[in-house]
Design an enzyme around this catalytic site. Structure first.
Site, PDB file in Angstrom:
ATOM      1  N   ASP A  83       0.841  -1.205   0.000  1.00  0.00           N
ATOM      2  CA  ASP A  83       0.000   0.000   0.000  1.00  0.00           C
ATOM      3  C   ASP A  83       0.870   1.246   0.000  1.00  0.00           C
ATOM      4  O   ASP A  83       2.062   1.195   0.331  1.00  0.00           O
ATOM      5  CB  ASP A  83      -0.934   0.019   1.200  1.00  0.00           C
ATOM      6  CG  ASP A  83      -0.209   0.213   2.533  1.00  0.00           C
ATOM      7  OD1 ASP A  83       0.811  -0.475   2.756  1.00  0.00           O
ATOM      8  OD2 ASP A  83      -0.639   1.058   3.342  1.00  0.00           O
ATOM      9  N   GLU A 178       0.094  -1.121   5.636  1.00  0.00           N
ATOM     10  CA  GLU A 178       1.154  -0.743   6.573  1.00  0.00           C
ATOM     11  C   GLU A 178       1.125   0.749   6.860  1.00  0.00           C
ATOM     12  O   GLU A 178       1.381   1.185   7.986  1.00  0.00           O
ATOM     13  CB  GLU A 178       2.519  -1.141   5.996  1.00  0.00           C
ATOM     14  CG  GLU A 178       3.696  -0.992   6.959  1.00  0.00           C
ATOM     15  CD  GLU A 178       4.386   0.368   6.907  1.00  0.00           C
ATOM     16  OE1 GLU A 178       5.308   0.605   7.707  1.00  0.00           O
ATOM     17  OE2 GLU A 178       4.007   1.214   6.057  1.00  0.00           O
TER      18      GLU A 178
END
EC number: 3.4.11.4
Length: 411
Positions: A83, A178
């Site tokens: 991400d 994350e």
């Protein structure tokens, strides 16, 4: 040797996929578009010949490179997240490749006069003569942490192509979310099955980190009372003024722009206000556990003092711990840091062992039973339009992964 153009092409294929995460979502992954890269990685792992390739219902991708030695070797892992941060847009990334960088200003966007200058970003100077990948000035790049993913994938491909390099069983893992602090929340440590791992999520070449911030998030809510301003005397309570008092009561120099190394901070990153109600969103960070607890206590104390002043409970503070300093979990197994340091030295890289001014999946994973130091991925200026990554740093990171595998097998 690592093929430079193959690495560049792989990296660009990843960063041009929008994988921005969303802190306001309660799903995993937090955005549907993260599945696009997760599925691509699964397919590529299968095509290159990795085994035990899986993708679970939350988009966590795992795979195995089997051991090619007859003796027992600890199972090790390499982990990165796919991400990108919601702090700055990651949609429609248009990477620019600057070959043989001349050490001067890089024009990211001529129309908007956006310049990546070594006079402001001094780290650029050390990459003169190298190949640098930048943004076009309108998005982030996504080297955090698609550089790490690229490096892990290239390292596995290299080891498969070079069976003469001896290694034990290697596990790789790619995680969602994350950047919003949830990357390890649903990571199945038992399924991963490694004795220790490394996140490839650091910045400049040589970074090796096993300390990080203790971290918490805080929401400060201030209630006011709205009354027609023409008839407000003695009745109106403007929550924005109280919010200003709260903000100014925290130590002004203990903010990100005034701190470095192991110094902690309070960071006000969002404010939403009106007369009737104002909400302040903070993150709290400190490497020292005692100082961390004191920071949280200070925020609650300030609210209590303002409530006493107004003789009403107008200010409330909600604090949630996010992650803790992995040092206490890594220090008992310091040989895993020593191996990474030895790998860098054998490759002619000067290790830069320092604390992370942030957190990685590794900090949470270390507390979940998977000790997990952090290694450089090569990028700079994460989370914004000035992000860039030197390709030669990424190539060195690939070599570090291969060398760690080699050293672990020989030990």
């Amino acid at each position: 040797m690592i093929d430079k153009e193959t690495l560049i092409n792989r990296f660009i294929s990843y960063v041009t996929i929008d994988t921005e995460s969303d802190p306001n979502s309660d799903t995993t992954p937090s955005t549907e578009k993260q599945w696009d890269l997760a599925r691509k990685l699964k397919n590529e792992l299968e095509l290159m010949g990795m085994t035990e390739v899986t993708i679970d219902e939350n988009a966590y991708v795992m795979a195995t490179l089997p051991s090619n030695v007859p003796h027992e070797v600890p199972v090790i892992g390499f982990i990165s997240h796919f991400d990108t941060t919601p702090d700055f847009t990651g949609a429609n990334v248009q990477p620019q490749i600057i070959r043989d960088y001349d050490g001067q200003d890089i024009v990211l966007n001529a129309d908007k006069n956006i310049i990546l200058s070594p006079e402001y970003f001094e780290d650029l100077k050390q990459y003169k003569g190298q190949t640098i990948i930048t943004t076009d000035g309108t998005t982030l790049l996504g080297a955090d942490d698609k550089a790490g993913i690229t490096e892990i994938m290239e390292a596995m491909q290299y080891l498969i192509a070079h069976p003469e390099i001896k290694h034990g069983k290697i596990r790789v893992g790619f995680t969602p979310d994350e950047e919003i602090g949830r990357g390890a929340h649903k990571f199945d440590v038992e399924k991963f099955g490694a004795q220790w791992a490394y996140t490839m999520d650091g910045s400049q070449i040589g970074e090796l980190e096993y300390e990080n911030f203790n971290a918490a998030g805080a929401i400060v809510s201030i209630e006011g009372k709205i009354v027609h301003p023409g008839y407000a005397k003695g009745k109106m309570v403007n929550s924005m003024y109280i919010a200003t008092d709260y903000i100014n009561s925290l130590p002004r120099l203990e903010t990100p722009e005034h701190t470095s190394d192991r110094e902690g901070f309070f960071h006000l990153y969002r404010l939403d206000g009106g007369v009737d109600n104002t909400k302040l969103e903070y993150i709290i960070r400190d490497h020292d556990k005692g100082h961390f607890e004191a920071r949280k206590a200070m925020m609650v104390q300030l609210a209590d003092e303002l409530n006493e002043q107004f003789e009403k409970e107008l200010v409330t503070v909600e604090i949630k711990d996010q992650y803790f300093n992995m040092r206490e979990k890594v220090e008992p197994v310091m040989h895993i840091v020593d191996i990474a340091e030895e790998a860098m030295k054998e490759l002619g890289i000067t290790p830069l062992i320092k604390p992370i001014r942030g957190g990685t999946d590794g900090s949470q994973l270390s507390f979940m039973g998977l000790p997990c130091p952090n290694i450089f991925a090569g990028g700079h200026n994460f989370h914004g339009r000035y992000e860039y990554v030197p390709v030669e740093s990424m190539m060195k990171a690939v070599e570090v992964i291969v060398k760690i595998a080699e050293i672990t097998a020989r030990q």
